[in-house]
Design a protein around this motif. Structure first.
Motif, PDB file in Angstrom:
ATOM      1  N   LYS A  59       0.832  -1.213   0.000  1.00 48.20           N
ATOM      2  CA  LYS A  59       0.000   0.000   0.000  1.00 48.20           C
ATOM      3  C   LYS A  59       0.860   1.254   0.000  1.00 48.20           C
ATOM      4  CE  LYS A  59      -4.261  -1.732   2.101  1.00 48.20           C
ATOM      5  NZ  LYS A  59      -5.196  -1.613   3.264  1.00 48.20           N
ATOM      6  N   ASP A  60       1.938   1.237   0.803  1.00 47.95           N
ATOM      7  CA  ASP A  60       2.850   2.396   0.837  1.00 47.95           C
ATOM      8  C   ASP A  60       3.364   2.718  -0.566  1.00 47.95           C
ATOM      9  OD1 ASP A  60       2.561   2.622   3.547  1.00 47.95           O
ATOM     10  OD2 ASP A  60       4.480   1.683   4.046  1.00 47.95           O
ATOM     11  N   LEU A  61       3.718   1.678  -1.315  1.00 51.66           N
ATOM     12  CA  LEU A  61       4.358   1.889  -2.616  1.00 51.66           C
ATOM     13  C   LEU A  61       3.359   2.138  -3.735  1.00 51.66           C
ATOM     14  CD1 LEU A  61       7.129  -0.879  -2.430  1.00 51.66           C
ATOM     15  CD2 LEU A  61       7.458   1.585  -2.222  1.00 51.66           C
ATOM     16  N   THR A  62       2.208   1.475  -3.699  1.00 48.17           N
ATOM     17  CA  THR A  62       1.292   1.523  -4.847  1.00 48.17           C
ATOM     18  C   THR A  62       0.081   2.426  -4.661  1.00 48.17           C
ATOM     19  OG1 THR A  62       0.025  -0.405  -4.078  1.00 48.17           O
ATOM     20  CG2 THR A  62       1.954  -0.823  -5.465  1.00 48.17           C
ATOM     21  N   MET A  97       7.555   6.376   1.175  1.00 48.40           N
ATOM     22  CA  MET A  97       7.393   5.446   2.301  1.00 48.40           C
ATOM     23  C   MET A  97       8.513   5.662   3.323  1.00 48.40           C
ATOM     24  SD  MET A  97       7.459   1.246   2.132  1.00 48.40           S
ATOM     25  CE  MET A  97       9.068   1.185   1.331  1.00 48.40           C
ATOM     26  N   ASP A  98       8.174   5.561   4.603  1.00 46.38           N
ATOM     27  CA  ASP A  98       9.168   5.547   5.670  1.00 46.38           C
ATOM     28  C   ASP A  98       8.658   4.565   6.718  1.00 46.38           C
ATOM     29  OD1 ASP A  98      11.244   5.985   7.387  1.00 46.38           O
ATOM     30  OD2 ASP A  98      10.606   7.967   8.023  1.00 46.38           O
ATOM     31  N   LEU A 115      14.543   3.464  -3.876  1.00 47.63           N
ATOM     32  CA  LEU A 115      14.274   2.783  -2.610  1.00 47.63           C
ATOM     33  C   LEU A 115      15.564   2.597  -1.821  1.00 47.63           C
ATOM     34  CD1 LEU A 115      12.379   1.092  -0.702  1.00 47.63           C
ATOM     35  CD2 LEU A 115      12.974  -0.903  -2.110  1.00 47.63           C
ATOM     36  N   LEU A 116      15.497   2.864  -0.533  1.00 47.19           N
ATOM     37  CA  LEU A 116      16.601   2.617   0.389  1.00 47.19           C
ATOM     38  C   LEU A 116      16.124   1.628   1.451  1.00 47.19           C
ATOM     39  CD1 LEU A 116      19.361   3.197   1.777  1.00 47.19           C
ATOM     40  CD2 LEU A 116      18.254   5.142   2.904  1.00 47.19           C
ATOM     41  N   ILE A 117      16.824   0.502   1.565  1.00 49.12           N
ATOM     42  CA  ILE A 117      16.537  -0.478   2.624  1.00 49.12           C
ATOM     43  C   ILE A 117      17.711  -0.454   3.591  1.00 49.12           C
ATOM     44  CG2 ILE A 117      16.216  -2.914   3.165  1.00 49.12           C
ATOM     45  CD1 ILE A 117      14.801  -3.229   0.494  1.00 49.12           C
ATOM     46  N   SER A 165      13.940  12.192   0.170  1.00 49.58           N
ATOM     47  CA  SER A 165      13.466  12.081  -1.210  1.00 49.58           C
ATOM     48  C   SER A 165      13.233  10.647  -1.667  1.00 49.58           C
ATOM     49  CB  SER A 165      14.487  12.742  -2.155  1.00 49.58           C
ATOM     50  OG  SER A 165      15.769  12.164  -1.986  1.00 49.58           O
ATOM     51  N   LEU A 166      13.479   9.661  -0.819  1.00 52.33           N
ATOM     52  CA  LEU A 166      13.370   8.262  -1.227  1.00 52.33           C
ATOM     53  C   LEU A 166      12.321   7.521  -0.417  1.00 52.33           C
ATOM     54  CD1 LEU A 166      17.147   7.256  -1.365  1.00 52.33           C
ATOM     55  CD2 LEU A 166      15.707   7.871  -3.302  1.00 52.33           C
ATOM     56  N   ASP A 167      11.849   6.404  -0.981  1.00 52.35           N
ATOM     57  CA  ASP A 167      11.100   5.442  -0.176  1.00 52.35           C
ATOM     58  C   ASP A 167      12.104   4.711   0.700  1.00 52.35           C
ATOM     59  OD1 ASP A 167       8.167   5.318  -1.138  1.00 52.35           O
ATOM     60  OD2 ASP A 167       9.312   5.391  -3.005  1.00 52.35           O
TER      61      ASP A 167
END
Length: 836
Positions: free
Chosen positions: A296-299, A305-306, A409-411, A432-434
């Motif tokens: 849901k966060d992404l789509t 997303m954080d 995306l940053l994991i 600026s990133l998910d």
């Protein structure tokens, strides 16, 4: 009609008695080592004469004092990663960028986030708690009110508690007693205070008592409260309330800025079902919910997303991360997976490469400091040109040489393992990133933000099928116990981790083990080993060739070795609680019973903090209790640098539990603490005072007319611009003469009034009246935040007017100085208010 600000006079009975006339003197009240606020005190020198206020004295330079405070706040925000060019924009400069509708929307979102945080907190904290006092009804319903109040029956003699109305006391006992007029005994709680013992019925105590935990390693408060005089406690509560409100506002600014960032939602990919089907296990209910949350966060969201994924080692956090990776990279974006150690980075590379091997168009790369210069240069080129889709590595990925083509995306895995500088770099990327953060025991700051709702959080607390709890053994070190533990594991065909806190001592342990087990393969592993040797050692341990691995906490994260089910941790008191929890999670990755042996040199030598870690580990022995352990970690090692400002005594004033409850109260009423600035040009200062600049000063200025216009322009823009203008003016021309100081003070007064929401300041006889748009709730917050008790006692809010009735007539220059000082006090409370 706009409400008006009335300032109530200080009664003559409170002023000092002296046979001489009144004069004004300045007193410097220190807030901290870098800032201070100047306050007036009335010194008796006679009824008819007032000594002229010398504005050129260094101790009475109110402009410099005000500038110091603003600049300190300015740099604190910039250094904490929350710097904004306009510190306090007025409505003219900000109305185009932030609308009332946006603010209302984001305040509602904050409230919704808080409820999500409360639900996650209840799931973790109240899962096994049934019908405790103040903690809800234990039915798991997320709508039940959550409270940090303590059940008196869980207290032990000597525990410190906080009574919401009286203050800090020491719990003595619970004893039955028969109240007057009754024949039935009831239980009473006895609490020791500085001036006596309080006797409270248990039911009443349950409504007002909190356990007192300090945000540091000291367990004792500075002093106990007084039953007969609660004024000191009330002041401490007010300080805590103001500190909380400032933190909330600070976080909300960050949150609003993030909400205003936009990116197109990722398209829902039909291929995700096939990718998910490759997961060889049946997902647990918590895993399924985490999958849904991330999807849901992404789509479905347009804001980045954080999200924090909090779950024990082996509970499936990596699978959640891989599904997020698939969504992002299949949409043409790059993703970075950041790990604290090369061991963990290689583990991720192995797992992710294997999972994405069926997708030849998705390219996975591993970068680390162990690569040769030519290999690194090649990677820089591949990343910059978008030829790598998933980049895995340690903090080397954060270097300035790494330029991404289209990073989306940053994991971050185990954020608590990174250093301060790396955390700051990660924070800068988050704008600026998910971002998806994975942790078994999140750092206090991350946990805090998740629980208060400022970060989304998904908890994975359900253990996979067939997983059994790890048996934890804590005891004083002896060679016999070590040998017995190792023999037990070897006899059942297993392998052993032997962990020490430092490299020093590894060789000694190796020598001891080689003598004891001469026929076994034993190896060393630590961060200073040559990379190829370390890699080979770890590979041989994974393959089962090495039976005992002697190492530092380099093995803390990432290793998934089914056959290693005993870990020995020597000198456990030198590890942090989160580290111990992670190390313990290295074993028990299969359905075989696992053992963690924690040894200490001598229990009598353990510090209070180490004792608490020992107790926490004993209590959190079940699977899926990483979140609870992280909560305990907050009470043991403190909140740390939670909000980018150094920890103060404000939390310690009330204890962590009451602090959290006050925080949730503050969040639930966040919309009532909204200050509305007014346009600078709309402020009217009705004080007839226009001294002429001397010809000597005018001749000294390069362009007098432009300088005066520049001062007006800076004041009209925002407070920071006016401060910077004054600092530059004094740097170039020195301290201004009296006439120029009056001009600047008038500009400062109007600027401060605009920020606070005051539209008109005028004098009526001996009364100063300020017309304002502030609400009563905002006024109370401002009054609570004021440093000066004298000014705080003078201010009273009465409908649409508040008056400042001066005891004597003041000359206009001293009246301007008095108004400046009062407004500076009011203005200092602005960080505790939402200003849009």
């Amino acid at each position: 009609m706009s409400p008006t600000l009335i300032i109530k006079p200080l009664p003559f009975s409170l002023l000092p008695r002296h046979p001489f006339p009144f004069r004004l003197r300045t007193i410097r009240i220190h807030r901290n080592p870098t800032t201070s606020i100047t306050a007036f005190s009335a010194i008796a020198t006679g009824p008819d004469r007032i000594t002229r206020f010398d504005s050129h004295d260094s101790d009475s330079d109110l402009i410099s004092t005000f500038n110091d405070r603003v600049l300190t706040e300015h740099f604190a925000k910039r250094n904490s990663g929350r710097y904004k060019p306009d510190l306090e924009p007025d409505s003219e400069s900000s109305s185009g960028s932030v609308t009332d509708e946006e603010v209302d929307k984001y305040i509602q979102l904050v409230k919704q986030q808080q409820q999500r945080g409360l639900r996650e907190l209840k799931r973790g904290r109240l899962r096994n708690n049934t019908n405790t006092s103040g903690g809800g009804n234990g039915n798991g319903n997320a709508d039940v009110a959550f409270s940090y109040k303590v059940d008196p029956f869980t207290l032990e003699e000597g525990d410190y508690v906080v009574h919401k109305k009286v203050g800090i006391g020491r719990f003595m006992s619970i004893r039955p007693s028969i109240p007057e007029g009754s024949l039935t005994p009831i239980d009473y709680v006895y609490i020791q205070y500085a001036d006596g013992v309080a006797k409270l019925p248990v039911k009443q105590a349950s409504k007002f008592l909190y356990r007192y935990n300090l945000p540091n390693e000291s367990g004792a408060p500075r002093g106990l409260g007084r039953l007969k005089d609660t004024s000191v406690w009330e002041k401490r509560k007010i300080k805590g309330k103001v500190a909380i409100q400032r933190m909330v506002v600070d976080l909300m600014e960050v949150y609003l800025n993030r909400l205003r960032l936009k990116r197109p939602p990722y398209p829902k990919n039909p291929a995700m079902a096939e990718f998910a089907s490759q997961f060889p296990y049946e997902p647990t209910p918590d895993q399924k919910q985490a999958f849904i949350d991330v999807e849901k966060d992404l789509t479905e969201r347009e804001t980045p997303m954080d999200r924090l994924i909090c779950g024990d080692v082996g509970f499936g956090k990596t699978e959640v991360a891989q599904r997020a990776l698939f969504y992002v990279v299949s949409s043409g974006k790059q993703a970075m997976v950041l790990a604290p150690t090369i061991v963990l980075a290689k583990q991720h590379f192995s797992v992710i490469s294997e999972r994405f091997s069926k997708y030849p168009n998705i390219r996975v790369g591993l970068m680390s400091r162990f690569q040769t210069r030519s290999e690194r240069e090649e990677y820089f080129h591949l990343i910059q040109n978008g030829e790598l889709d998933i980049i895995i590595g340690t903090h080397s990925l954060l270097g300035s040489r790494v330029t991404y083509d289209k990073l989306g995306l940053l994991i971050v895995d185990e954020e608590q393992r990174f250093g301060v500088k790396q955390k700051e770099m990660i924070a800068s990327l988050k704008t600026s990133l998910d971002v998806l953060t994975l942790s078994a025991t999140p750092i206090p700051r991350t946990l805090y933000l998740a629980l208060t709702g400022f970060r989304d959080c998904s908890l994975i607390t359900t253990p996979p099928p067939q997983r059994v709890p790890i048996k934890t053994h804590l005891s004083e070190y002896s060679e016999e116990k070590v040998i017995a533990a190792i023999k037990y594991e070897l006899d059942r065909g297993g392998q052993v981790f032997y962990v020490l806190p430092r490299i020093q001592g590894l060789e000694e342990v190796m020598s001891f083990l080689e003598k004891t087990f001469p026929d076994l393969e034993i190896a060393l592993a630590h961060g200073q080993l040559y990379s190829k040797r370390l890699e080979k050692t770890m590979a041989r341990f994974v393959d089962g060739e090495i039976k005992i691995l002697v190492s530092t906490n380099i093995v803390e994260s990432g290793l998934d070795i089914q056959n290693a089910n005993t870990i020995i941790i020597q000198d456990f008191q030198l590890f942090g609680l989160a580290q111990l929890y992670q190390l313990r999670g290295r074993v028990g990755r299969s359905n075989k019973e696992a053992h963690a042996h924690l040894f200490y040199p001598n229990k009598l030598l353990l510090s209070p903090a180490a004792q608490k870690r020992l107790e926490a580990l004993e209590e959190c022995g079940d699977l899926g209790q990483g979140l609870q352990l992280a909560e305990r970690d907050m009470t043991i090692r403190g909140f740390g640098n939670i909000f980018g400002v150094q920890q103060t005594g404000d939390i310690g004033n009330v204890g962590i539990d009451l602090f959290f409850e006050m925080l949730f109260e503050s969040l639930s009423t966040v919309d009532v603490h909204r200050a509305r600035p007014v346009p600078y040009k709309s402020v009217k200062l009705e004080l007839d005072m226009n001294p002429r600049l001397s010809s000597e000063y005018i001749n000294n200025l390069d362009n007098p007319i432009e300088i005066i216009k520049g001062a007006e322009k800076a004041a009209a823009k925002d407070t920071c611009s006016l401060v910077q203008f004054t600092v530059d003016l004094r740097r170039q021309y020195g301290k201004e003469p009296y006439a120029m100081e009056v001009l600047l003070k008038k500009l400062y007064v109007k600027r401060m009034a605009a920020d606070i929401g005051i539209t008109r300041i005028y004098i009526s006889g001996k009364t100063v009246v300020m017309m304002t748009n502030m609400s009563e709730q905002v006024f109370k917050m401002i009054r609570d935040a004021m440093l000066s008790d004298v000014h705080r006692n003078m201010l009273v809010f009465e409908g649409d007017e508040i008056k400042a009735e001066l005891l004597i007539d003041l000359p206009k220059d001293q009246l301007l100085t008095w108004i400046f000082q009062l407004l500076a006090e009011l203005h200092s409370a602005l960080p505790a208010l939402i200003r849009y």
